[in-house]
Design an enzyme around this catalytic site. Structure first.
Site, PDB file in Angstrom:
ATOM      1  N   GLN A   1      50.992  57.227 -64.998  1.00  0.00           N
ATOM      2  CA  GLN A   1      52.410  56.861 -65.060  1.00  0.00           C
ATOM      3  C   GLN A   1      52.990  56.737 -63.642  1.00  0.00           C
ATOM      4  O   GLN A   1      52.853  57.644 -62.826  1.00  0.00           O
ATOM      5  CB  GLN A   1      53.182  57.925 -65.867  1.00  0.00           C
ATOM      6  CG  GLN A   1      54.639  57.620 -66.075  1.00  0.00           C
ATOM      7  CD  GLN A   1      54.877  56.405 -66.964  1.00  0.00           C
ATOM      8  OE1 GLN A   1      54.216  56.225 -67.981  1.00  0.00           O
ATOM      9  NE2 GLN A   1      55.818  55.559 -66.558  1.00  0.00           N
TER      10      GLN A   1
ATOM     11  N   ASP B   1      46.796  49.249 -67.687  1.00  0.00           N
ATOM     12  CA  ASP B   1      48.048  48.838 -67.053  1.00  0.00           C
ATOM     13  C   ASP B   1      47.857  47.526 -66.290  1.00  0.00           C
ATOM     14  O   ASP B   1      48.826  46.917 -65.842  1.00  0.00           O
ATOM     15  CB  ASP B   1      48.505  49.940 -66.070  1.00  0.00           C
ATOM     16  CG  ASP B   1      49.921  50.403 -66.333  1.00  0.00           C
ATOM     17  OD1 ASP B   1      50.562  49.856 -67.251  1.00  0.00           O
ATOM     18  OD2 ASP B   1      50.390  51.313 -65.622  1.00  0.00           O
TER      19      ASP B   1
ATOM     20  N   LYS C   1      54.765  56.742 -75.556  1.00  0.00           N
ATOM     21  CA  LYS C   1      53.414  56.160 -75.583  1.00  0.00           C
ATOM     22  C   LYS C   1      52.507  57.001 -76.470  1.00  0.00           C
ATOM     23  O   LYS C   1      51.737  56.469 -77.277  1.00  0.00           O
ATOM     24  CB  LYS C   1      52.838  56.090 -74.153  1.00  0.00           C
ATOM     25  CG  LYS C   1      53.411  54.945 -73.349  1.00  0.00           C
ATOM     26  CD  LYS C   1      53.116  55.066 -71.861  1.00  0.00           C
ATOM     27  CE  LYS C   1      53.889  53.988 -71.105  1.00  0.00           C
ATOM     28  NZ  LYS C   1      53.890  54.162 -69.653  1.00  0.00           N
TER      29      LYS C   1
END
Ligand code: NAP
Length: 294
Positions: free
Chosen positions: A98, A121, A54
Site C-alpha cells: 500500500q 498493482d 481490499k
C-alpha cells in the site's frame, strides 16, 4: 442537456460478481484459490480504510486474503524480507504494498523487489515497460477501471480524441498506454501544458487525474464528451464535516458532457474491482491456466 451519470458502483459490483464466478470455476476445475497479499506499513488512516476494503472484497470474491501490517519505523531490510517471503509463497499470487510508504522507505526499491508475475498493482518497471511496449502486462488498477467505465458508454474507442490530464506512474502514464491499445488518439497534459481548456475542448474523452478540486470547468468540455474523473480531494463541508470532490466541476460538466463519472461513486469503486481482476489473471498465469475471460 443533462449528461448520463456513469454508475461506477454498479459497474464495479458487476465486475466483482464476474470475478467471483471465475474464481469459483478455477477452484472447482483446477483446485486453485487465487491469493492476494496486502502489505500496510504504518497507520495512515486513509490507507487503513483502503486495505480493510481490499481485504473484505477479496474474501467476498472467494479468494484468499493475506494482510501484513508493519510499523511505520520498520527497517527497509525487514520490508524487503517480507516481500521476498511473499514472492516465494505459492499460496500468494498477487502482492500489493500500500502506497504511500512512510518516510525512510524507498518506494522504487520496494516495488522493484516484487516478483513481476505477482505485481497486481502494475507498478513494477517490468510491467510498466511491457505496457509501454504494447505487450500483455499486469496494468495499474485505476487506469484499467477508467477504460472499463469508458467502454460502458462507447463499445469502441477507436479513433476517438482523448486527453489525459496528469502524468503520474500510477494513473496518467499507464492510462495513456491503455488508450493507445484501444486505438484512441491521445494527448497527455500536465502542470506545464499550455492552453489546457483549449486542449480539453477538442477531446471526445476527458480523463482528469490531477488532485485539484473542480479544476476542469464546464466550458472546457466539448458538448457530448465523456468525462472520467479520477481526482479525489476532501474539502470541508457546510455541516462541519468533509465531502469528497473530483477534479471536474460536476454540476457544470453535467450540463455540457454526454456522460460523467461522479465522485464518489465513479472511478474509486473500480480500482479494487480491477485489483481482483489482476489477482485472478496473475493466479491463472502463474499456474499455467488460460487467462480468465474478462
Ligand atoms: P500525482 O502523482 O500528484 O500526479 C498529478 C498529476 O497532475 C501530475 O502529472 C501533475 O503534473 C498534474 N498536474 C498538477 N497540477 C496541474 C495543473 N494545474 N494542470 C494540469 N496538470 C496538473 O497524482 P496521482 O497519484 O496521479 O493522482 C491524481 C488524483 O487521482 C488524486 O486526486 C488522487 O487522489 C486520485 N486517485 C484516485 C484513485 C481512485 O481510485 N479513484 C486512484 C489513484 C489516484 P506534473 O507531472 O507536471 O507535476
Amino acid at each position: 442537456m443533462t449528461a448520463k451519470i456513469i454508475d461506477g458502483k454498479l459497474i464495479a459490483a458487476d465486475l466483482r460478481a464476474r470475478v467471483a464466478d471465475e474464481v469459483a470455476r478455477v477452484k472447482r476445475d483446477h483446485g486453485l484459490t487465487p491469493g492476494l497479499a496486502v502489505v500496510l506499513v504504518g497507520n495512515d488512516p486513509a490507507s487503513e480504510v483502503y486495505v480493510r476494503n481490499k481485504h473484505k472484497q477479496t474474501q467476498a470474491a472467494g479468494m484468499a486474503s493475506f494482510e501484513h501490517v508493519l510499523p511505520a519505523d520498520v527497517a527497509q531490510a525487514d520490508l524487503l524480507a517480507l516481500v521476498a517471503k511473499l514472492n516465494a509463497d505459492p499460496a500468494v499470487h498477487g502482492i500489493l504494498v500500500q502506497l504511500p510508504l512512510p518516510k525512510g522507505l524507498d518506494t522504487e526499491t520496494i516495488i522493484a523487489s516484487i516478483d513481476p508475475a505477482k505485481d497486481v498493482d502494475g507498478l513494477h518497471p517490468h510491467n510498466a515497460g511491457r505496457l509501454a511496449g504494447g505487450l500483455p502486462a499486469l496494468s495499474p488498477c485505476t487506469p484499467l477501471g477508467c477504460i472499463i467505465l469508458t467502454k460502458s458508454v462507447h463499445s469502441s474507442l477507436e479513433g476517438m480524441d482523448a486527453i489525459v490530464i496528469g502524468r503520474s506512474n500510477l494513473v496518467g502514464r499507464p492510462l495513456v498506454q491503455l488508450l493507445l491499445n484501444e486505438n484512441a488518439t491521445v494527448t497527455i497534459a500536465h502542470s506545464r501544458s499550455r492552453n489546457l481548456p483549449e486542449l480539453c475542448r477538442r477531446a471526445d474523452l476527458v480523463y482528469a487525474a490531477v488532485g485539484k478540486a473542480e479544476m476542469v470547468r464546464g466550458d472546457w468540455l466539448k458538448p457530448g464528451a465523456t468525462v472520467i474523473d479520477v481526482g479525489i480531494t476532501r474539502l470541508p463541508a457546510a455541516d462541519g464535516k468533509t465531502r469528497l470532490v473530483g477534479d471536474v466541476a460536476f454540476d457544470e460538466a453535467m450540463k455540457v458532457a454526454g456522460a460523467v463519472t461522479p465522485v464518489p461513486g465513479g472511478v474509486g469503486q473500480m480500482t479494487v474491482a480491477c485489483l481482483l481482476v489482476n489477482t485472478l489473471r496473475a493466479a491463472c498465469a502463474i499456474e499455467g491456466l488460460p487467462a480468465p475471460g474478462m
